[in-house]
Design an enzyme around this catalytic site. Structure first.
Site, mmCIF file in Angstrom:
data_model
loop_
_atom_site.group_PDB
_atom_site.id
_atom_site.type_symbol
_atom_site.label_atom_id
_atom_site.label_comp_id
_atom_site.label_asym_id
_atom_site.label_seq_id
_atom_site.Cartn_x
_atom_site.Cartn_y
_atom_site.Cartn_z
ATOM 1 N N SER A 181 0.847 -1.194 0.000
ATOM 2 C CA SER A 181 0.000 0.000 0.000
ATOM 3 C C SER A 181 0.878 1.238 0.000
ATOM 4 C CB SER A 181 -0.896 0.023 1.244
ATOM 5 O OG SER A 181 -1.516 1.287 1.415
ATOM 6 N N TYR B 283 -2.257 -0.762 10.291
ATOM 7 C CA TYR B 283 -2.378 -1.154 8.879
ATOM 8 C C TYR B 283 -1.133 -0.730 8.099
ATOM 9 C CZ TYR B 283 -4.170 -1.123 4.060
ATOM 10 O OH TYR B 283 -4.343 -1.311 2.707
#
Length: 286
Positions: free
Chosen positions: A178, A191
Site C-alpha cells: 500500500s 495497517y
C-alpha cells in the site's frame, strides 16, 4: 456531505470487510482492454481476497489472459459468486475457497484443494487485507493489532510456506502492499505498519527465492474504490475518498489489475524484489 469535493455518494457499511454488491457506484472490475494476448495461457493462479475489489479485478484479468483461477475469501458469498461468474465468462475455471487466511490449517487446505482441482500452481497473489482506523495508538488494543497483522502479514507467510514445495522455476509471487507503507497514515497506524512489513517481506523473500527461479514482487496501490472503503470509513469520508491524490480521485480495481498481470507473466522476467505504484500520481521513494 454534498459538495464540489464529493467524489462518490456518501455511504457506509457496518460490516467488514464489506460487500461490493452494496456499493454505489459499483467498482470497475472488467479489464480496461478487450484485447487478450494469452500472457498467462496454461497458468494456475491463487488470489486471496479474490471475491471483490482488487482481487476480483485481478482474477478477471488473469482469466482473460488464459489463467485458471482459485479465489480465496473470508465469507462474502454473494461477491464471490459474482467473481466466479465474471471469471467463467472469460472461459476460465474458478475455484472458490472460503475461510480465514490467518489460519495455518486453512492455508494448507487452499494449496491442497487448488492442486486437486488444477494439478499445479504458477502464480500466488497474496492480496487479503483488513484495516481499522483509530485516532491514537492508545486506542489500538492487542486484539486489533494481532488481527491486522494476522490477516495482512501472517497469511502471506502461511500461504507461501504451504505453496513453496509446489512452485517451480518461472513461478511468480505477488504481494499487495500500500502507499501507506511509504507515506504513513495517522489513522491507520497498524495497517500502515503491516504494509511496511509486506514490502520488507517481498524484498527478503525475493533474495531467498531468486536461486530457485521464482520471482517475488509487490503492488502498492493508492486509494482504490473497494468494499474495504465504505466498511472502514464514515459516509462523509467516503464521499471525498481519493480526492487528495494528484489525480483527485480514487483508482478503480480494473486500473490496478494490469500491474498484477505484468508481474505474473514473462513481461517482467527481469524483475524481482520490486514494488509497482499505481497510486494516482503520488511520488514515493521505493
Amino acid at each position: 456531505m454534498t459538495t464540489s469535493e464529493t467524489i462518490n455518494p456518501p455511504q457506509h457499511q457496518s460490516h467488514r470487510p464489506g460487500s461490493e454488491s452494496e456499493m454505489t457506484p459499483a467498482p470497475q472490475s472488467e479489464p480496461r482492454s478487450d484485447r487478450a494476448r494469452g500472457k498467462l495461457d496454461g497458468k494456475v493462479a491463487i488470489i486471496t481476497g479474490g471475491d471483490s475489489g482488487i482481487g476480483r479485478a485481478v482474477a478477471v484479468a488473469f482469466a482473460r489472459e488464459g489463467a485458471q483461477v482459485a479465489i480465496v475469501y473470508l465469507e462474502e458469498e454473494e461477491d464471490a459468486s459474482e467473481t466466479v461468474r465474471m471469471v467463467e465468462a472469460e472461459g476460465a475455471r474458478c475455484l472458490r475457497l472460503a475461510g480465514d487466511m490467518g489460519d495455518t490449517a486453512f492455508a494448507s487446505e487452499v494449496i491442497e484443494q487448488t492442486l486437486e482441482a488444477f494439478g499445479k500452481i504458477d502464480v500466488l497473489v497474496n492480496n487479503a487485507g483488513e484495516q481499522h482506523p483509530q485516532k491514537s495508538i492508545e486506542e489500538i488494543d492487542a486484539e486489533q493489532l494481532e488481527n491486522t497483522f494476522r490477516t495482512n502479514v501472517f497469511s502471506m507467510f502461511y500461504l507461501t510456506q504451504a505453496a513453496l514445495p509446489h512452485l517451480r522455476e518461472g513461478a511468480s509471487i505477488i504481494n499487495t502492499a500500500s502507499v501507506t507503507a511509504y507515506r504513513g497514515n495517522p489513522k491507520l497506524l497498524d495497517y500502515a505498519a503491516s504494509k511496511g512489513a509486506i514490502v520488507a517481506f517481498t524484498r527478503s523473500l525475493s533474495h531467498q527465492l531468486v536461486p530457485k527461479g521464482i520471482r517475488v514482487n509487490a503492488v502498492a496501490p493508492g486509494p482504490v474504490w473497494t468494499p474495504l472503503i465504505p466498511s472502514t470509513f464514515t459516509a462523509e469520508e467516503v464521499a471525498s475518498f481519493g480526492g487528495n491524490t494528484p489525480m483527485k480521485r480514487p483508482g478503480q480495481p480494473a486500473e490496478i489489475a494490469p500491474c498484477f498481470v505484468f508481474l505474473a507473466c514473462e513481461d517482467s522476467s527481469y524483475m524481482s524484489g520490486q514494488v509497482l505504484h499505481p497510486n494516482g500520481g503520488e511520488v514515493v521513494n521505493g
